[in-house]
Design an enzyme around this catalytic site. Structure first.
Site, short mmCIF file in Angstrom:
data_model
loop_
_atom_site.label_atom_id
_atom_site.label_comp_id
_atom_site.label_asym_id
_atom_site.label_seq_id
_atom_site.Cartn_x
_atom_site.Cartn_y
_atom_site.Cartn_z
N ASP A 37 0.59 -1.13 0.12
CA ASP A 37 -0.01 -0.05 0.11
C ASP A 37 0.80 1.36 -0.06
OD1 ASP A 37 1.16 -0.29 2.63
OD2 ASP A 37 -0.89 -0.03 3.68
N HIS A 242 23.92 8.38 -19.24
CA HIS A 242 22.79 8.12 -18.34
C HIS A 242 23.40 8.00 -17.19
CE1 HIS A 242 19.48 8.78 -21.27
NE2 HIS A 242 20.19 9.90 -21.33
N ASP A 259 25.02 16.87 -14.12
CA ASP A 259 23.74 17.18 -14.90
C ASP A 259 22.73 17.15 -13.94
OD1 ASP A 259 21.65 17.41 -16.60
OD2 ASP A 259 22.43 16.19 -18.10
N ASP A 270 17.34 22.61 -16.36
CA ASP A 270 18.05 21.38 -16.83
C ASP A 270 19.70 21.81 -17.16
OD1 ASP A 270 19.26 18.93 -18.02
OD2 ASP A 270 17.89 19.10 -19.64
N HIS A 349 25.21 12.54 -29.02
CA HIS A 349 23.59 13.11 -28.72
C HIS A 349 23.33 14.50 -29.53
CE1 HIS A 349 25.06 15.85 -25.71
NE2 HIS A 349 25.80 14.87 -25.24
N HIS A 353 16.78 20.16 -26.60
CA HIS A 353 15.38 19.66 -26.57
C HIS A 353 14.72 20.83 -25.90
CE1 HIS A 353 16.07 18.92 -22.17
NE2 HIS A 353 17.30 18.44 -22.43
N HIS A 360 12.12 17.16 -20.83
CA HIS A 360 11.93 16.96 -22.23
C HIS A 360 10.60 17.38 -22.64
CE1 HIS A 360 15.53 13.84 -22.59
NE2 HIS A 360 16.13 15.11 -21.69
N GLU A 383 23.33 21.86 -25.29
CA GLU A 383 24.35 20.85 -24.39
C GLU A 383 24.88 20.16 -25.44
OE1 GLU A 383 21.91 17.75 -22.56
OE2 GLU A 383 20.01 18.77 -23.14
N TYR A 387 32.93 13.19 -25.62
CA TYR A 387 32.98 11.94 -24.43
C TYR A 387 33.86 10.91 -24.99
CZ TYR A 387 28.49 13.87 -23.38
OH TYR A 387 27.49 14.76 -23.24
N ARG A 404 30.31 17.82 -20.55
CA ARG A 404 28.95 18.51 -21.24
C ARG A 404 28.93 19.63 -20.52
NH1 ARG A 404 25.86 14.26 -20.94
NH2 ARG A 404 24.80 14.76 -19.09
N GLU A 406 25.82 22.50 -20.52
CA GLU A 406 24.38 22.66 -20.83
C GLU A 406 23.89 23.82 -20.15
OE1 GLU A 406 21.77 19.22 -19.44
OE2 GLU A 406 20.36 20.03 -20.83
N1 GLY Z 1 19.15 15.79 -18.10
C1 GLY Z 1 18.54 15.50 -19.13
C2 GLY Z 1 19.00 16.02 -20.41
O1 GLY Z 1 19.98 16.81 -20.38
O2 GLY Z 1 18.52 15.99 -21.40
MN MN Z 2 20.72 17.78 -18.72
MN MN Z 3 19.10 18.44 -21.40
#
Ligand code: GLY
Ligand code: MN
Ligand code: MN
Length: 440
Positions: A37, A242, A259, A270, A349, A353, A360, A383, A387, A404, A406
């Site tokens: 529960d 990740h 991050d 973010d 990547h 976004h 996202h 961002e 790597y 990175r 961002e």
């Molecule tokens: N922290 C998720 C991204 O940078 O997209």
């Molecule tokens: Mn991020």
């Molecule tokens: Mn991001």
């Protein structure tokens, strides 16, 4: 906190978007059971919150133009003193009309009986079809009942589903004043947390200890939660996109990639920063860091009305591609590197976004099959990253370096505004802040 009039105005706009014979139906986020529960922490569905400011579970918002007096109807958990002892106060039906300004509110238990009547005269239903929401079954039953009623009465009944909630997602993509205020506030808290991380991190600490310092700032500043699971990756962990276990003991010579961003009153930030745990970059780290930063600055420079996420990514990738060529990490000409996307071995990547209530965030990335041009009021991340895997076939000095950078960028009429510019980012700024720390 956002004024009730703002939510009401958003509901009116969505009603205009769904048209005379349209309705939008927005169920609350489902309550997820963790075990027995015990429930997972509840967070309201962003669309429902955007239109109401209501954060209780087991509720459904119905917006319809087919019912003149009740254009906005909320089904809610009714007041229940016995349950409220356990779960806290509920707004209830009267409270929902009074506090949220909807035209009518009913107990959620009356939905099956009442919803078909609200769907009479409605042809298209805007609803998050296909997401496996537990409310689907009840909605389809109500649509079936509305169809049966319509066959007898001659009134229209739903024949079309519009999914996902296109209208509300278009609205959310372009932030209004209240949203920008919320995003600036979230960005300010996240900035403080990243600065704090630079001040406390040192060799001999665990990654999670740095995370804990940031979480303390998030929570103490009123944030309900983080916008996503924080990535605090040192040394080779910085190359894992990740990485989330955050358990490593940090060593002299490591870079630390963080991050992390808070969610404040339903708005996300973010941000990624990468810095040397010891306070000074090694020479190879310095070279790749500067390259990543140059790429990020070029991408920010390219962010303005009319640009697209593709042109921004291209600006970022071109700088990184040229730099990797010059350093001998990849081979060929810059045209070949861009054509074959050879930079992807190290920058795998995308650059951006949408950002908003969700990290996202919603909103179409394409219009008529092409990347959509940016407009003032949209918010996106920039961002880029570099790597180098620990086993990459490159000079040993580059191996295990992950970077990175961002920021959260608002598109303005004049170009853009960096919402997270308060966080040190140049090598000089980072080394200076961390140097003060050493002196302290
Ligand atoms: N922290 C998720 C991204 O940078 O997209
Ligand atoms: Mn991020
Ligand atoms: Mn991001």
């Amino acid at each position: 906190m956002v004024d009730g009039a703002v939510f009401a105005a958003r509901r009116r706009r969505l009603l205009e978007l769904v048209g005379d014979q349209g309705a939008a139906i927005l169920p609350a986020a489902p309550v997820e059971i963790r075990n027995n529960d015990v429930e997972h922490a509840f967070r309201q569905d962003s669309d429902l919150y955007y239109l109401t400011g209501f954060d209780e579970p087991s509720s459904v918002l119905v917006l319809t133009n087919a019912h003149e007096e009740h254009r906005s109807v909320l089904f809610v958990q009714p007041r229940d003193p016995a349950r409220e002892i356990w779960d806290g106060p509920r707004l209830g039906t009267e409270g929902a009309v009074r506090e949220l300004g909807v035209d009518a509110a009913f107990p959620i238990g009356e939905l099956a009986e009442r919803l078909p009547a609200y769907l009479e005269g409605v042809e298209s239903v805007h609803y998050p079809v296909g997401e496996g929401h537990p409310f689907d079954t009840e909605l389809y039953a109500a649509v079936r009942a509305a169809r049966q009623r319509g066959r007898r009465s001659g009134r229209a009944f739903p024949t079309t589903f519009v999914a996902p909630l296109h209208g509300v997602h278009e609205m959310r993509l372009k932030k209004d004043e209240a949203e920008l205020e919320a995003m600036r506030a979230a960005a300010a808290v996240t900035a403080e947390a990243h600065r704090r991380a630079m001040v406390v991190a040192r060799p001999g600490m665990h990654e999670y200890e740095v995370q804990a310092e940031m979480d303390r700032i998030f929570r103490a500043s009123g944030c309900e939660r983080t916008a996503y699971d924080s990535i605090v990756g040192s040394g080779p962990n910085a190359t894992i996109l990740h990485y989330r276990s955050n358990r490593r003991l940090m060593e002299e010579g490591d870079l630390l990639l963080i991050d992390a961003g808070c969610e404040l009153h339903y708005y996300a930030s973010d941000v990624t920063r990468t810095f040397p745990v010891s306070g000074r970059f090694t020479e190879p780290q310095r070279v790749l860091y500067q390259l990543c930063l140059d790429s990020q600055l070029a991408a920010i420079e390219a962010t303005k009305p009319g640009a697209t996420l593709d042109t921004i990514h291209e600006a970022a990738a071109r700088v990184i591609g040229a730099g990797l060529l010059e350093l001998g990490l990849i081979q060929g000409t810059i045209d070949e590197v861009m054509e074959d996307q050879r930079y992807k071995d190290f920058f795998m990547h995308k650059t951006s976004h949408w950002l908003g209530m969700d990290v996202h965030d919603v909103g179409a990335y394409f219009a008529d099959g092409s990347p959509r041009p940016l407009e003032a009021g949209m918010v996106l991340t920039i961002e880029p990253g570099i790597y180098v895997a620990t086993d990459a076939e490159v000079d040993e000095k580059w191996r295990g370096i992950g970077i990175r950078i961002e920021d959260d960028i608002l598109v303005t009429e004049a170009g853009n505004e960096n919402l997270t510019s308060a966080i040190p980012k140049t090598i000089a700024e980072i080394e200076s802040l961390m140097g003060e720390r050493r002196a302290a």
